[in-house]
Design a protein around this motif. Structure first.
Motif, PDB file in Angstrom:
ATOM      1  N   SER A 170       0.715  -1.446   0.121  1.00  0.00           N
ATOM      2  CA  SER A 170      -0.292   0.183   0.049  1.00  0.00           C
ATOM      3  C   SER A 170       0.980   0.816  -0.068  1.00  0.00           C
ATOM      4  N   GLU A 171      -0.210   2.696   0.209  1.00  0.00           N
ATOM      5  CA  GLU A 171       0.841   3.493   0.689  1.00  0.00           C
ATOM      6  C   GLU A 171       0.306   4.023   1.031  1.00  0.00           C
ATOM      7  N   CYS A 172       1.820   5.275   1.958  1.00  0.00           N
ATOM      8  CA  CYS A 172       1.402   6.145   2.867  1.00  0.00           C
ATOM      9  C   CYS A 172       1.073   7.316   2.444  1.00  0.00           C
ATOM     10  N   TRP A 173      -0.613   8.059   3.180  1.00  0.00           N
ATOM     11  CA  TRP A 173      -1.109   8.861   2.636  1.00  0.00           C
ATOM     12  C   TRP A 173      -0.613  10.001   3.726  1.00  0.00           C
ATOM     13  N   GLY A 174       0.190  10.032   4.479  1.00  0.00           N
ATOM     14  CA  GLY A 174       0.604  11.013   6.208  1.00  0.00           C
ATOM     15  C   GLY A 174       1.127  12.532   5.020  1.00  0.00           C
ATOM     16  N   ARG A 175       1.145  13.097   5.986  1.00  0.00           N
ATOM     17  CA  ARG A 175       1.592  14.408   5.469  1.00  0.00           C
ATOM     18  C   ARG A 175       2.528  14.333   5.081  1.00  0.00           C
ATOM     19  N   MET A 176       3.678  13.253   5.647  1.00  0.00           N
ATOM     20  CA  MET A 176       4.590  13.014   5.611  1.00  0.00           C
ATOM     21  C   MET A 176       5.239  13.168   4.733  1.00  0.00           C
ATOM     22  N   TYR A 177       4.461  12.352   3.388  1.00  0.00           N
ATOM     23  CA  TYR A 177       4.096  11.117   1.637  1.00  0.00           C
ATOM     24  C   TYR A 177       3.482  12.242   1.369  1.00  0.00           C
ATOM     25  N   PRO A 178       3.987  13.354  -0.101  1.00  0.00           N
ATOM     26  CA  PRO A 178       3.579  14.414   0.036  1.00  0.00           C
ATOM     27  C   PRO A 178       2.401  13.583  -1.430  1.00  0.00           C
ATOM     28  N   GLN A 179       3.442  12.822  -1.974  1.00  0.00           N
ATOM     29  CA  GLN A 179       2.956  12.557  -2.950  1.00  0.00           C
ATOM     30  C   GLN A 179       2.135  11.842  -3.253  1.00  0.00           C
ATOM     31  N   SER A 180       1.861  10.739  -2.241  1.00  0.00           N
ATOM     32  CA  SER A 180       0.772   9.707  -2.122  1.00  0.00           C
ATOM     33  C   SER A 180      -0.319  10.165  -1.562  1.00  0.00           C
ATOM     34  N   ARG A 181      -0.215  11.323  -0.751  1.00  0.00           N
ATOM     35  CA  ARG A 181      -1.463  11.430  -0.513  1.00  0.00           C
ATOM     36  C   ARG A 181      -1.662  12.841  -1.290  1.00  0.00           C
ATOM     37  N   GLU A 182      -1.296  13.411  -2.338  1.00  0.00           N
ATOM     38  CA  GLU A 182      -1.974  13.803  -3.407  1.00  0.00           C
ATOM     39  C   GLU A 182      -2.320  13.116  -4.206  1.00  0.00           C
ATOM     40  N   LYS A 183      -2.260  11.965  -4.403  1.00  0.00           N
ATOM     41  CA  LYS A 183      -2.571  10.837  -5.271  1.00  0.00           C
ATOM     42  C   LYS A 183      -4.216  10.310  -4.960  1.00  0.00           C
ATOM     43  N   PHE A 184      -4.223  10.575  -3.620  1.00  0.00           N
ATOM     44  CA  PHE A 184      -5.490  10.461  -3.360  1.00  0.00           C
ATOM     45  C   PHE A 184      -6.384  11.482  -3.187  1.00  0.00           C
ATOM     46  N   MET A 185      -5.815  12.522  -2.333  1.00  0.00           N
ATOM     47  CA  MET A 185      -6.627  13.163  -2.590  1.00  0.00           C
ATOM     48  C   MET A 185      -7.263  14.213  -4.490  1.00  0.00           C
ATOM     49  N   GLN A 186      -6.392  13.531  -5.434  1.00  0.00           N
ATOM     50  CA  GLN A 186      -6.664  14.085  -6.422  1.00  0.00           C
ATOM     51  C   GLN A 186      -8.255  12.829  -6.248  1.00  0.00           C
ATOM     52  N   LEU A 187      -8.396  11.868  -6.213  1.00  0.00           N
ATOM     53  CA  LEU A 187      -9.428  10.725  -6.485  1.00  0.00           C
ATOM     54  C   LEU A 187     -10.516  11.846  -6.469  1.00  0.00           C
ATOM     55  N   PRO A 188     -11.608  11.539  -6.711  1.00  0.00           N
ATOM     56  CA  PRO A 188     -12.742  12.442  -6.895  1.00  0.00           C
ATOM     57  C   PRO A 188     -13.876  11.578  -5.577  1.00  0.00           C
ATOM     58  N   ASP A 189     -14.501  12.612  -4.896  1.00  0.00           N
ATOM     59  CA  ASP A 189     -15.014  12.477  -3.248  1.00  0.00           C
ATOM     60  C   ASP A 189     -15.714  11.282  -3.077  1.00  0.00           C
ATOM     61  N   PRO A 190     -16.136  10.475  -4.361  1.00  0.00           N
ATOM     62  CA  PRO A 190     -17.040   8.924  -3.918  1.00  0.00           C
ATOM     63  C   PRO A 190     -16.689   7.937  -3.909  1.00  0.00           C
ATOM     64  N   ALA A 191     -15.051   8.716  -3.907  1.00  0.00           N
ATOM     65  CA  ALA A 191     -13.657   7.544  -4.211  1.00  0.00           C
ATOM     66  C   ALA A 191     -12.776   6.575  -2.913  1.00  0.00           C
ATOM     67  N   LYS A 192     -13.211   8.681  -2.051  1.00  0.00           N
ATOM     68  CA  LYS A 192     -12.089   8.856  -0.866  1.00  0.00           C
ATOM     69  C   LYS A 192     -12.999   8.301   0.157  1.00  0.00           C
ATOM     70  N   LEU A 193     -14.301   8.839   0.041  1.00  0.00           N
ATOM     71  CA  LEU A 193     -15.721   8.340   0.881  1.00  0.00           C
ATOM     72  C   LEU A 193     -16.367   6.981   0.500  1.00  0.00           C
ATOM     73  N   GLU A 194     -15.249   6.029  -0.009  1.00  0.00           N
ATOM     74  CA  GLU A 194     -15.546   4.643  -0.065  1.00  0.00           C
ATOM     75  C   GLU A 194     -15.191   4.018   0.789  1.00  0.00           C
ATOM     76  N   VAL A 195     -13.618   4.820   0.480  1.00  0.00           N
ATOM     77  CA  VAL A 195     -12.174   3.972   1.792  1.00  0.00           C
ATOM     78  C   VAL A 195     -12.657   4.401   3.194  1.00  0.00           C
ATOM     79  N   PHE A 196     -13.208   5.315   2.952  1.00  0.00           N
ATOM     80  CA  PHE A 196     -13.627   5.606   5.038  1.00  0.00           C
ATOM     81  C   PHE A 196     -14.688   4.646   5.086  1.00  0.00           C
ATOM     82  N   SER A 197     -15.552   4.532   4.223  1.00  0.00           N
ATOM     83  CA  SER A 197     -16.672   3.925   4.496  1.00  0.00           C
ATOM     84  C   SER A 197     -16.333   2.093   4.676  1.00  0.00           C
ATOM     85  N   ASP A 198     -15.671   2.156   4.008  1.00  0.00           N
ATOM     86  CA  ASP A 198     -14.741   0.555   4.215  1.00  0.00           C
ATOM     87  C   ASP A 198     -13.951   0.502   5.469  1.00  0.00           C
ATOM     88  N   ILE A 199     -13.539   1.566   5.847  1.00  0.00           N
ATOM     89  CA  ILE A 199     -12.786   0.812   7.269  1.00  0.00           C
ATOM     90  C   ILE A 199     -14.160   0.721   8.658  1.00  0.00           C
TER      91      ILE A 199
END
Length: 128
Positions: free
Chosen positions: A99-128
């Motif tokens: 997997s990838e770390c989305w923490g603020r210390m890893y801006p490239q992978s965090r940015e990749k996550f932040m660029q996902l459409p909102d429904p995709a990001k919400l699905e990640v949180f919903s899955d958890i």
């Protein structure tokens, strides 16, 4: 690292193949492989460069977090195997996951996550 530290104790777990050292928590994390088994090791006790506290503070926080992990157990989160004092500090040993770390210390992978459409990001949180 702020100063040299002997991480040779990691050999007990296998061969290090990944290092996550850009942390401000006082922890250094490692991906370790031993045969077909991979582990994620979170270690506190070394003087990391981005942490403003003392290593003892990082050790105390990691030790305090370990009893909480069972309450957070979820199929979509890595599983804590065990924790122990080792190498002059404290380690929490987890199952590895690719997997990838989305923490603020890893801006490239965090940015990749932040660029996902909102429904995709919400699905990640919903899955958890």
């Amino acid at each position: 690292m702020k100063s040299l530290y002997d991480f040779s104790f990691l050999k007990e777990y296998g061969e290090v193949f990944k290092v996550y050292d850009d942390q401000d928590s006082g922890n250094v994390c490692f991906g370790v492989k031993n045969g077909d088994r991979k582990l994620f090791i979170k270690f506190a006790g070394a003087p990391t460069a981005r942490y403003n506290g003392k290593p003892e503070g990082a050790v105390a926080r990691l030790k305090a977090a370990v009893p909480i992990y069972p309450d957070l157990a979820h199929p979509n989160l890595i599983r804590l195997i065990h924790a122990e004092e080792v190498g002059g500090g404290f380690a929490a040993i987890f199952e590895w996951t690719d997997s990838e770390c989305w923490g603020r210390m890893y801006p490239q992978s965090r940015e990749k996550f932040m660029q996902l459409p909102d429904p995709a990001k919400l699905e990640v949180f919903s899955d958890i």
